[in-house]
Design an enzyme around this catalytic site. Structure first.
Site, PDB file in Angstrom:
ATOM      1  CG  ASN A 169      -1.977   0.943   1.356  1.00 23.14           C
ATOM      2  OD1 ASN A 169      -1.890   1.953   0.425  1.00 23.14           O
ATOM      3  ND2 ASN A 169      -2.602   1.151   2.239  1.00 23.14           N
TER       4      ASN A 169
ATOM      5  NE  ARG B  31      -6.223   1.426  -0.151  1.00 22.66           N
ATOM      6  CZ  ARG B  31      -6.261   2.310   0.429  1.00 22.66           C
ATOM      7  NH1 ARG B  31      -5.122   3.025   0.917  1.00 22.66           N
ATOM      8  NH2 ARG B  31      -7.384   3.138   0.381  1.00 22.66           N
TER       9      ARG B  31
ATOM     10  CG  HIS C  82     -12.990   2.168   2.715  1.00 24.96           C
ATOM     11  ND1 HIS C  82     -13.677   3.121   3.543  1.00 24.96           N
ATOM     12  CD2 HIS C  82     -11.909   2.771   3.209  1.00 24.96           C
ATOM     13  CE1 HIS C  82     -12.994   3.780   4.252  1.00 24.96           C
ATOM     14  NE2 HIS C  82     -11.871   3.610   4.133  1.00 24.96           N
TER      15      HIS C  82
ATOM     16  NE  ARG D 117     -11.129  11.789   3.808  1.00 24.10           N
ATOM     17  CZ  ARG D 117     -10.689  10.336   3.819  1.00 24.10           C
ATOM     18  NH1 ARG D 117     -11.657   9.292   4.087  1.00 24.10           N
ATOM     19  NH2 ARG D 117      -9.433   9.944   3.209  1.00 24.10           N
TER      20      ARG D 117
ATOM     21  CD  GLU E 217      -8.708  -2.369   3.408  1.00 24.30           C
ATOM     22  OE1 GLU E 217      -8.360  -2.244   4.740  1.00 24.30           O
ATOM     23  OE2 GLU E 217      -8.968  -1.339   2.797  1.00 24.30           O
TER      24      GLU E 217
END
Ligand code: ADP
Length: 399
Positions: free
Chosen positions: A8, A90, A179, A238, A384
């Site tokens: 990642n 990713r 996601h 956020r 993941e």
């Protein structure tokens, strides 16, 4: 048996996990952080060993990859780099080009590059990571696993914004979600909690970034993030969904630029903005328990935004057979889970089992609702990286 690396790569970091496949055994994990700084951090941790961390100069991603590969050999984690048979990256934005993972080659590299304007920091960094591995291990094949791929099954009514059609046609403005790898993993794990004939799941990936997904027959029907991960529910820093008019209004009132306000929407809002304390649920939770009003309000607001989406997805799916909580907050905070479920329990007849909720933390998986709950609620730790490792094996046909 084959060793593969799930990567990642971010703009200033590179996280990695080395797997032995097909056993899905994690051999080691690590991170190069603060890349570009003289006091960067390089850390590697064998699955059952001590973390080895050093502060050093890591000027760029190519050096970070060289350090990683050197460390694998030096620490005796692999006897030779020839043991590494595949690498998976990713990739945050796959646009409408990718509905599943693909091998990285000239064609896919070009498409990911083309999508850079849609995810400027992320996609550019992923490509830097890919090229760094290509340079270090030119004979090892690499794949791309897209955060958006799982959401490609959405219908236009779910992914289009009601703005002039030419913005979609010319500039690809639409909901892509994020996601996706996590939501797909959760959907697959969730199957074992469904009874015969059941197929409707709402997955809540609540970490510092957070999104919900409505899933039917293991396919994404709707998801809360949008063109970018700024949309949907409120998050650590956020805003989540916000009236677009707030932007020009604030630009006029504050004299700040649109870019500055946009950065604030991304980095200074959410839990941090409302509580004024932290983006970390642990800090906000502690303050709320000590009677801090804004911390308490931040949690209530967060819970209600999640409830808004659960309600919306309940209708969108025509019911719901299972609710799944996952990621940093979803896996570890009984307090937040309860706050979220409290907001929907009356309408959806959901009951938590307090004891199960309180003990389902730190990587534990299991049901946290009571027997009488109309919809079971389950905590499933997401993974993941294992999804990336699985795709490396299947796409590269490794044995
Ligand atoms: P990312 O989106 O960066 O992958 P994670 O899914 O790892 O984030 O979630 C990180 C967040 O999870 C932290 O910022 C914190 O808010 C929350 N978190 C982690 N551990 C706990 C805990 N024990 N209790 C409450 N919240 C936690």
């Amino acid at each position: 048996m084959a060793k593969v690396i799930a990567v990642n790569a971010g703009s200033s970091s590179l996280k990695f996990k080395l797997f032995e496949m097909p056993e899905e055994k994690v051999i080691c994990s690590g991170i190069a952080d603060r890349i570009g700084h003289e006091d960067a951090i390089f850390a590697i941790k064998p699955a059952n060993g001590e973390k080895n961390e050093t502060i050093c100069n890591i000027p760029d991603h190519t050096i970070a990859v060289e350090m990683l590969l050197e460390a694998l050999v030096d620490e005796g984690i692999v006897a030779s780099l020839n043991e590494i048979k595949g690498i998976g990256h990713r990739i945050v934005q796959g646009g409408a080009y990718f509905s599943h993972s693909e091998e990285l080659n000239d064609r896919t590299e070009k498409l990911i590059e083309e999508l850079i304007p849609l995810a400027p920091l992320h996609n550019a960094a992923h490509l830097i990571g890919f090229r760094a591995f290509k340079k270090a291990l030119p004979n090892v094949r690499q794949i791309a696993v897209f955060d958006t791929a799982f959401h490609q099954t959405m219908e236009p009514q779910d992914y289009l914004y009601a703005c002039p059609m030419e913005y979609y046609e010319k500039y690809k403005v639409r909901r892509y979600g994020a996601h996706g790898t996590s939501h797909m993993y959760l959907a697959q794990c969730a199957q074992s909690y469904l009874k015969k004939g059941q197929n409707k799941i709402i997955t809540c990936h609540i970490g510092s970034g957070a999104s919900l997904c409505a899933i039917k027959d293991c396919k994404c029907v709707a998801t809360s993030m949008g063109l970018t991960p700024l949309a949907g529910i409120m998050m650590g820093t956020r805003t989540g969904d916000i009236d677009p008019s707030v932007m020009p209004y604030l630009v006029k009132q504050t004299g700040k630029s649109a870019e500055e306000i946009y950065q604030e929407f991304n980095k200074k809002s959410g839990l941090l903005g409302i509580s004024g304390i932290s983006n970390d649920t642990r800090d906000v939770e502690k303050a709320a328990l000590e009677g801090d009003e804004r911390a308490n309000l931040a949690i209530k607001l967060y819970a209600r935004r999640v409830a808004d989406y659960i309600g919306q997805y309940y209708v969108r799916l025509g019911g719901c057979d299972l609710i799944v909580f996952s990621a940093g907050v979803g896996e570890n905070s009984p307090y937040f889970r309860k706050a979220m479920i409290d907001e929907v329990k009356e309408a959806l007849h959901i009951e938590l089992n307090d004891e199960a909720n309180n003990t389902m933390v730190r990587g534990k998986e299991g049901i946290i609702s009571s027997k009488d709950s109309a919809i079971p609620v389950v905590v499933i730790p997401t993974d993941e990286e294992v999804m990336i490792a699985r795709d490396i094996v299947s796409i590269l046909k490794l044995k």
